[in-house]
Design an enzyme around this catalytic site. Structure first.
Site, PDB file in Angstrom:
ATOM      1  N   TYR A  94     -43.231 -21.788  40.564  1.00  0.00           N
ATOM      2  CA  TYR A  94     -42.098 -20.855  40.539  1.00  0.00           C
ATOM      3  C   TYR A  94     -40.828 -21.702  40.465  1.00  0.00           C
ATOM      4  CZ  TYR A  94     -45.187 -17.077  42.164  1.00  0.00           C
ATOM      5  OH  TYR A  94     -46.181 -16.135  42.265  1.00  0.00           O
ATOM      6  N   PRO A 114     -42.657  -8.200  39.873  1.00  0.00           N
ATOM      7  CA  PRO A 114     -43.905  -8.979  39.895  1.00  0.00           C
ATOM      8  C   PRO A 114     -43.796 -10.360  40.555  1.00  0.00           C
ATOM      9  CG  PRO A 114     -42.972  -8.955  37.696  1.00  0.00           C
ATOM     10  CD  PRO A 114     -42.129  -8.026  38.527  1.00  0.00           C
ATOM     11  N   LYS A 160     -47.562  -8.757  44.180  1.00  0.00           N
ATOM     12  CA  LYS A 160     -48.031  -7.752  45.142  1.00  0.00           C
ATOM     13  C   LYS A 160     -48.569  -6.470  44.515  1.00  0.00           C
ATOM     14  CE  LYS A 160     -47.830 -10.238  48.218  1.00  0.00           C
ATOM     15  NZ  LYS A 160     -49.105 -10.571  48.820  1.00  0.00           N
ATOM     16  N   TYR A 176     -47.328 -13.995  50.905  1.00  0.00           N
ATOM     17  CA  TYR A 176     -47.898 -14.214  49.578  1.00  0.00           C
ATOM     18  C   TYR A 176     -49.411 -14.025  49.594  1.00  0.00           C
ATOM     19  CZ  TYR A 176     -48.266 -16.260  44.893  1.00  0.00           C
ATOM     20  OH  TYR A 176     -48.497 -16.450  43.550  1.00  0.00           O
TER      21      TYR A 176
HETATM   22  C1  PHB Z   1     -49.767 -13.797  36.691  1.00  0.00           C
HETATM   23  O1  PHB Z   1     -49.688 -12.911  35.798  1.00  0.00           O
HETATM   24  O2  PHB Z   1     -50.636 -14.703  36.684  1.00  0.00           O
HETATM   25  C2  PHB Z   1     -48.764 -13.769  37.821  1.00  0.00           C
HETATM   26  C3  PHB Z   1     -47.725 -12.836  37.788  1.00  0.00           C
HETATM   27  C4  PHB Z   1     -46.807 -12.819  38.831  1.00  0.00           C
HETATM   28  C5  PHB Z   1     -46.920 -13.743  39.888  1.00  0.00           C
HETATM   29  C6  PHB Z   1     -47.962 -14.665  39.911  1.00  0.00           C
HETATM   30  C7  PHB Z   1     -48.887 -14.676  38.869  1.00  0.00           C
HETATM   31  O3  PHB Z   1     -46.009 -13.745  40.906  1.00  0.00           O
END
Ligand code: PHB
Ligand code: APR
Length: 394
Positions: A201, A295, A299, A387
């Protein structure tokens, strides 16, 4: 047609609920507006909390997940030219997450339901739900060119943000909460091996970026873009260049993503939304039909799973004892988790994204918060606990 539980929507919430009820010996019918291929190929999220993995295993959908799912023990945060890893097990008493695409979850659940479950009707669009406040609500839907009726003991709206079940809750008893964000995500799938072991991130003055994956050979990557962005304005090379720029750090300036053909490209809006209560009479709401999260905190799918796990438990208690105690507590039980996830998703989104209108002061606050997470195990534990998913209650 009559069934005990009418389920509107064949996404993760509706499909997992149908399986949980099947295992509990409760009959249901799933009505899904789209065709099977559309539902199985709709690109969405990819992070499963342990409770979601446990539920999928409990309903018989764990085999491919256990073979192909990728357990992850942490994530990396990049900000201010540096990188910092958040370790999940050591901060949460052993919890982690599993990377396994929502498309694959949906494929596994559909295959199971068609093989051994109750009716799962595709291209069956629900038009309305009548009698929500009676003992036998009626679902009207269009299928095979005809309007048809499904009478139920209970109706569960798993029909997402654009569904119709929410309309069965009168405005007089419904409260909605909403926030839209001043940016969106440009999400891509690429046939390019991830050069990173765990998700990254990145906060940067150019905007947020996220590096995820679908397999050892397929990358899933996201870029913060302005609302209304046309994916056509982002040719592949521009995407790769921008991703590399946002992931760049001082410690490893030569770090670059491995590039490859982009096979899917879409712009996703970002929204927080909650409708209360999640129940009216014999009609219940679960998943995106009741709440939406940006996203960033991964979650959405896990909240949908948590809702239907609680609901299946409540319906089983009713079937076995006649007691509606857990059904009556459903909305409050789920909303406690929903609001915790809403806050966490809001925190991750507003801390990591660079609002084009934000002041230099706000940018420094973001960097201070990220520095706090990187240097305090207490702050890191708060992120890791949220998380990986807080324990289910109810
Ligand atoms: C994913 O699509 O792999 C994905 C999307 C949002 C996140 C983490 C992974 O926070
Ligand atoms: N009749 C029948 N089906 C409908 C109707 C309708 N009137 N309206 C919507 N649907 C179907 C949609 O076609 C979709 O397949 O309901 C389903 C809702 O699925 P999702 O939107 O995936 O919602 P949910 O099952 O709650 O899962 C939440 O999916 O959208 C992601 O980010 C979200 O990861 C989260 C997860």
């Amino acid at each position: 047609m009559h069934t005990t539980v009418g389920i509107i929507g064949g996404g993760p919430a509706g499909l997992l609920l149908a399986r949980l009820l099947h295992v509990a010996g409760i009959d249901s019918v799933v009505l899904e507006r789209r065709d099977r291929s559309y539902v199985e190929h709709r690109q969405r999220a990819g992070i499963l909390e342990q409770a979601t993995v446990d539920a999928l295993r409990a309903v018989g959908a764990g085999a491919r997940l256990d073979r192909e799912g990728m357990p992850h023990d942490g994530i990396e945060l990049r900000f201010g030219g540096r990188a910092h890893r958040i370790d999940f097990p050591s901060l949460t008493g052993g919890r982690n997450v599993t990377v396994y695409a929502q498309t694959e979850v949906v494929k596994d659940l559909i295959a199971l339901q068609l093989a051994e479950g109750g009716p799962l009707l595709f291209e069956a669009e629900v038009i309305s739900i009548d009698g929500a406040d009676t003992g036998s609500p009626v679902v009207r839907y269009r299928h095979e060119g005809r309007e048809q009726i499904l009478t139920c003991d209970y109706v569960i709206g798993c029909d997402g943000f654009h569904g119709v079940t929410r309309n069965a809750v009168p405005d007089s008893v419904r409260t909605t909460y909403e926030r839209t964000y001043p940016y969106s995500w440009l999400g891509i799938l690429a046939e390019a091996p991830p050069v990173y072991e765990e998700l990254i991130y990145a906060h940067s003055e150019r905007g947020f970026a996220l590096a995820s994956m679908r397999s050892p050979s397929v990358s899933r990557l996201y870029l913060q873009v302005p609302n209304g962005t046309d994916p056509g304005d982002w040719p592949d090379e521009r995407i790769w260049d921008e991703l590399d720029a946002r992931f760049a750090t001082h410690i490893d300036p030569g770090w670059k993503l491995e590039r490859g053909p982009v096979t899917s490209k879409a712009v996703l809006p970002m929204r927080s939304y909650v409708t209360e209560p999640m129940r009216y009479g014999r009609v219940f709401l679960a998943g995106d039909a009741a709440h939406i999260v940006p996203p960033t905190g991964a979650k959405g799918l896990n909240l949908a799973a948590a809702d239907v796990i609680v609901l299946a438990h409540a319906l089983t208690r009713w079937r076995e004892t006649g007691s509606t105690e857990l059904l009556d507590a459903y909305s409050d039980t789920c909303l406690r988790r929903v609001w915790r996830a809403e806050h966490f998703s809001y925190f991750m989104t507003t801390t990591l994204h660079t609002d084009p209108e934000q002041s230099a002061f706000e940018t420094r606050l973001q960097l201070s918060q990220l520095e706090r997470v990187a240097t305090s195990k207490h702050a890191a534990a708060e992120l890791a606990e949220n998380y990986t998913g807080l324990p289910l209650s109810g």
